[in-house]
Design a protein around this motif. Structure first.
Motif, PDB file in Angstrom:
ATOM      1  N   ALA A 178      29.165  37.817  87.128  1.00  0.00           N
ATOM      2  CA  ALA A 178      29.081  39.306  86.899  1.00  0.00           C
ATOM      3  C   ALA A 178      27.986  39.501  86.301  1.00  0.00           C
ATOM      4  CB  ALA A 178      30.012  39.275  85.538  1.00  0.00           C
ATOM      5  N   LEU A 179      26.722  39.323  86.038  1.00  0.00           N
ATOM      6  CA  LEU A 179      25.565  39.354  86.231  1.00  0.00           C
ATOM      7  C   LEU A 179      24.613  39.409  87.074  1.00  0.00           C
ATOM      8  CD1 LEU A 179      25.381  38.057  82.393  1.00  0.00           C
ATOM      9  CD2 LEU A 179      26.353  40.649  83.101  1.00  0.00           C
ATOM     10  N   ALA A 180      25.130  39.682  87.974  1.00  0.00           N
ATOM     11  CA  ALA A 180      24.102  38.982  89.332  1.00  0.00           C
ATOM     12  C   ALA A 180      22.968  40.251  89.308  1.00  0.00           C
ATOM     13  CB  ALA A 180      24.556  38.756  90.655  1.00  0.00           C
ATOM     14  N   HIS A 181      23.113  41.378  88.806  1.00  0.00           N
ATOM     15  CA  HIS A 181      22.512  42.528  88.833  1.00  0.00           C
ATOM     16  C   HIS A 181      21.133  42.592  88.041  1.00  0.00           C
ATOM     17  CE1 HIS A 181      24.634  43.516  85.867  1.00  0.00           C
ATOM     18  NE2 HIS A 181      24.223  44.921  85.011  1.00  0.00           N
ATOM     19  N   VAL A 182      20.822  40.660  87.376  1.00  0.00           N
ATOM     20  CA  VAL A 182      20.010  40.912  86.271  1.00  0.00           C
ATOM     21  C   VAL A 182      19.077  39.668  86.833  1.00  0.00           C
ATOM     22  CG1 VAL A 182      19.802  40.543  83.506  1.00  0.00           C
ATOM     23  CG2 VAL A 182      21.458  41.657  84.518  1.00  0.00           C
ATOM     24  N   GLN A 183      18.209  40.248  86.695  1.00  0.00           N
ATOM     25  CA  GLN A 183      17.334  38.398  86.911  1.00  0.00           C
ATOM     26  C   GLN A 183      16.776  38.052  85.325  1.00  0.00           C
ATOM     27  OE1 GLN A 183      16.150  36.316  89.397  1.00  0.00           O
ATOM     28  NE2 GLN A 183      16.379  35.320  87.609  1.00  0.00           N
ATOM     29  N   MET A 184      18.293  36.498  85.257  1.00  0.00           N
ATOM     30  CA  MET A 184      18.473  36.205  83.454  1.00  0.00           C
ATOM     31  C   MET A 184      17.401  35.075  84.242  1.00  0.00           C
ATOM     32  SD  MET A 184      21.990  35.715  81.911  1.00  0.00           S
ATOM     33  CE  MET A 184      23.044  35.839  83.437  1.00  0.00           C
ATOM     34  N   LEU A 189      20.005  32.912  71.389  1.00  0.00           N
ATOM     35  CA  LEU A 189      20.249  31.668  71.224  1.00  0.00           C
ATOM     36  C   LEU A 189      21.741  31.422  70.748  1.00  0.00           C
ATOM     37  CD1 LEU A 189      17.420  30.441  67.979  1.00  0.00           C
ATOM     38  CD2 LEU A 189      17.987  29.706  70.317  1.00  0.00           C
ATOM     39  N   GLN A 190      22.720  32.731  70.940  1.00  0.00           N
ATOM     40  CA  GLN A 190      24.180  33.191  70.985  1.00  0.00           C
ATOM     41  C   GLN A 190      24.223  33.147  72.268  1.00  0.00           C
ATOM     42  OE1 GLN A 190      25.690  31.962  67.770  1.00  0.00           O
ATOM     43  NE2 GLN A 190      23.956  31.681  66.871  1.00  0.00           N
ATOM     44  N   ALA A 191      24.911  32.208  73.013  1.00  0.00           N
ATOM     45  CA  ALA A 191      24.990  32.552  74.414  1.00  0.00           C
ATOM     46  C   ALA A 191      25.689  33.761  74.535  1.00  0.00           C
ATOM     47  CB  ALA A 191      26.071  31.435  75.628  1.00  0.00           C
ATOM     48  N   GLN A 192      27.099  34.794  73.284  1.00  0.00           N
ATOM     49  CA  GLN A 192      27.584  35.704  73.667  1.00  0.00           C
ATOM     50  C   GLN A 192      26.710  36.660  73.318  1.00  0.00           C
ATOM     51  OE1 GLN A 192      30.363  35.946  75.533  1.00  0.00           O
ATOM     52  NE2 GLN A 192      30.572  33.553  75.274  1.00  0.00           N
ATOM     53  N   ASP A 193      26.099  36.636  72.874  1.00  0.00           N
ATOM     54  CA  ASP A 193      24.967  37.693  72.207  1.00  0.00           C
ATOM     55  C   ASP A 193      23.772  38.144  73.784  1.00  0.00           C
ATOM     56  OD1 ASP A 193      25.508  38.354  70.128  1.00  0.00           O
ATOM     57  OD2 ASP A 193      24.129  37.986  68.748  1.00  0.00           O
ATOM     58  N   PHE A 194      23.278  37.004  73.620  1.00  0.00           N
ATOM     59  CA  PHE A 194      22.967  36.749  75.158  1.00  0.00           C
ATOM     60  C   PHE A 194      23.029  37.680  76.404  1.00  0.00           C
ATOM     61  CE2 PHE A 194      20.090  35.370  78.647  1.00  0.00           C
ATOM     62  CZ  PHE A 194      18.840  35.384  78.622  1.00  0.00           C
ATOM     63  N   ILE A 195      24.631  37.510  76.951  1.00  0.00           N
ATOM     64  CA  ILE A 195      25.580  37.714  77.733  1.00  0.00           C
ATOM     65  C   ILE A 195      25.735  39.533  77.280  1.00  0.00           C
ATOM     66  CG2 ILE A 195      27.655  37.487  78.791  1.00  0.00           C
ATOM     67  CD1 ILE A 195      27.778  34.804  78.327  1.00  0.00           C
ATOM     68  N   GLN A 196      26.005  40.014  76.542  1.00  0.00           N
ATOM     69  CA  GLN A 196      26.239  41.596  75.526  1.00  0.00           C
ATOM     70  C   GLN A 196      25.268  41.838  76.004  1.00  0.00           C
ATOM     71  OE1 GLN A 196      28.741  40.465  72.038  1.00  0.00           O
ATOM     72  NE2 GLN A 196      28.662  42.684  72.538  1.00  0.00           N
ATOM     73  N   ILE A 197      23.428  41.119  75.675  1.00  0.00           N
ATOM     74  CA  ILE A 197      22.449  42.186  76.115  1.00  0.00           C
ATOM     75  C   ILE A 197      22.004  42.105  77.412  1.00  0.00           C
ATOM     76  CG2 ILE A 197      19.517  42.190  75.813  1.00  0.00           C
ATOM     77  CD1 ILE A 197      20.662  40.141  73.355  1.00  0.00           C
ATOM     78  N   CYS A 198      22.452  41.150  78.346  1.00  0.00           N
ATOM     79  CA  CYS A 198      22.151  41.199  79.780  1.00  0.00           C
ATOM     80  C   CYS A 198      22.785  42.428  80.400  1.00  0.00           C
ATOM     81  CB  CYS A 198      22.305  39.565  80.535  1.00  0.00           C
ATOM     82  SG  CYS A 198      21.696  38.665  80.149  1.00  0.00           S
ATOM     83  N   SER A 199      24.493  42.330  80.291  1.00  0.00           N
ATOM     84  CA  SER A 199      25.589  43.206  80.266  1.00  0.00           C
ATOM     85  C   SER A 199      24.507  44.653  80.006  1.00  0.00           C
ATOM     86  CB  SER A 199      26.927  43.498  79.499  1.00  0.00           C
ATOM     87  OG  SER A 199      27.130  41.780  79.550  1.00  0.00           O
ATOM     88  N   ALA A 200      23.836  44.829  78.962  1.00  0.00           N
ATOM     89  CA  ALA A 200      23.766  46.316  79.103  1.00  0.00           C
ATOM     90  C   ALA A 200      22.792  47.006  79.816  1.00  0.00           C
ATOM     91  CB  ALA A 200      22.878  46.057  77.319  1.00  0.00           C
ATOM     92  N   VAL A 201      21.990  46.230  80.655  1.00  0.00           N
ATOM     93  CA  VAL A 201      21.323  46.302  81.477  1.00  0.00           C
ATOM     94  C   VAL A 201      22.005  46.876  82.670  1.00  0.00           C
ATOM     95  CG1 VAL A 201      19.980  45.910  83.943  1.00  0.00           C
ATOM     96  CG2 VAL A 201      19.552  44.215  81.830  1.00  0.00           C
ATOM     97  N   GLU A 202      22.378  48.329  83.241  1.00  0.00           N
ATOM     98  CA  GLU A 202      23.130  48.711  83.885  1.00  0.00           C
ATOM     99  C   GLU A 202      23.029  48.911  85.042  1.00  0.00           C
ATOM    100  OE1 GLU A 202      22.720  53.386  83.944  1.00  0.00           O
ATOM    101  OE2 GLU A 202      22.438  53.269  81.473  1.00  0.00           O
ATOM    102  N   LYS A 203      24.493  48.796  86.298  1.00  0.00           N
ATOM    103  CA  LYS A 203      23.638  48.324  87.765  1.00  0.00           C
ATOM    104  C   LYS A 203      23.355  49.278  88.189  1.00  0.00           C
ATOM    105  CE  LYS A 203      27.375  44.941  87.792  1.00  0.00           C
ATOM    106  NZ  LYS A 203      29.240  44.872  87.879  1.00  0.00           N
TER     107      LYS A 203
END
Ligand code: PEP
Length: 251
Positions: A32-38, A237-251
Motif C-alpha cells: 500500500a506504500l509503493a509510492h514511498v521509498q522506505m 521503532l514502532q512499526a505502526q507509527d512508521f507506517i503512519q508516517i509513510c502514509s503521510a506521503v501524498e500519492k
C-alpha cells in the motif's frame, strides 16, 4: 520529479526478535506504500537478517555508519564494500550523534561519503545545527560548512547519487520538531547552495527532514516544497507509527 523517501534510523535499539516483528509488519504494509521509498537502518549485526526478511518487498536496508577506510587493521570498523557484500544499498554519514559522541569531523564525514559512493552505496548525508547555533543565527553557516566540506572533497557531481537529511540537533530525540516553515527555509537554503554548483543536481537531490518526526506532524512537514520525506528515529521503532508516517506521503 524527486523520489519521496522515508527512512528509519533504528540506532542501537531493539533485539533480533523485536526487529523481525517490526520487519514483518513493514513487509505487510509495503504494497500500500509503493509510492514511498522506505529504507531501514538496523545495527550492523542485524543487517543480513533484515535484508532477507525484506527480500522482494521493495524496502531497502542501510547501515548507520561506515569506515572511511577500504580495509586494514581498524578493529571494530566496517568497510563500505562489506556493506555492499551484505546487500546494503544506503549508509548514513555524519549523523549528529556520530559527530558529537564520536567526534567525527566534517573532513571525516566527507571521507566516509566518498568511501560509500566508491563501493556503490548511496550515502545519506546528515547536516544540522545545535540550539545555540540556531539561537546565534548561525544555522545556515553551520549547515553550509557541513555541506561544503563534502562538496569540496567529492565534487558536486557526486550529489547526483546521494540523499541529504537536514536534522536540527535540537530536534533529534527531544520531541521538539522544527515547524514546517523552519524546516522548509533550511531545505530551500540547502538546495540553493547546491544550485550554485549545479542547478540540475540541486533539483534532483532528495532532502529529508529529521528531528522528532511523528505520525501527527509528518503530513505538514512532507507537504513543504523542498522536503522530500523524513529520516525518522524514535518513531521508526514502532512499526505502526512508521507506517503512519509513510502514509503521510501524498500519492
Ligand atoms: C535521528 O536520529 O535521525 C532522528 C531524527 O531521531 P528522532 O526522530 O528520534 O528525533
Amino acid at each position: 520529479m524527486r523520489p519521496t523517501i522515508v527512512a528509519g534510523n533504528w540506532k542501537m535499539h531493539g533485539s533480533f526478535a523485536e526487529n523481525l516483528d517490526r520487519l514483518t509488519a513493514l513487509v505487510a504494509a509495503a504494497p500500500a506504500l509503493a509510492h514511498v521509498q522506505m529504507i531501514v537502518f538496523p545495527t550492523f549485526p542485524y543487517l543480513v537478517s533484515a535484508r532477507s526478511a525484506l527480500a522482494g518487498c521493495g524496502i531497502e536496508v542501510g547501515a548507520q555508519t561506515v569506515s572511511e577506510y577500504a580495509q586494514g587493521a581498524y578493529t571494530g570498523e566496517v568497510s563500505a564494500q562489506m556493506l555492499r557484500d551484505v546487500q546494503c544499498s544506503h549508509v548514513i554519514v555524519g549523523h549528529s550523534e556520530r559527530r558529537s559522541l564520536f567526534a567525527e569531523s566534517n573532513a571525516q564525514v566527507a571521507a566516509k561519503f566518498m568511501a560509500a559512493q566508491q563501493a556503490g552505496l548511496v550515502p545519506v548525508l546528515c547536516v544540522g545545527e545545535s540550539l545555540t547555533e540556531r539561537e546565534n543565527g548561525a544555522t545556515e553557516a553551520v549547515v553550509f560548512a557541513q555541506l561544503d566540506a563534502v562538496i569540496e572533497a567529492v565534487g558536486i557531481g557526486a550529489f547526483a547519487r546521494c540523499i541529504i537529511a537536514y536534522e536540527p540537533v535540537w530536534a533529534i530525540g527531544t520531541g521538539l520538531t522544527a515547524t514546517p516553515e523552519q524546516a522548509q527555509a533550511v531545505h530551500s537554503a540547502i538546495r540553493q547552495r547546491l544550485a550554485k554548483h549545479s542547478e540540475s543536481i540541486a533539483q534532483r537531490v532528495a532532502i529529508l527532514y529529521g528531528g522528532s518526526v511523528k505520525p501527527d506532524n509528518a503530513s505538514a512537514l512532507f507537504a513543504q516544497a523542498d522536503i522530500d520525506g523524513g529520516l525518522v528515529g524514535g518513531a521508526s521503532l514502532q512499526a505502526q507509527d512508521f507506517i503512519q508516517i509513510c502514509s503521510a506521503v501524498e500519492k
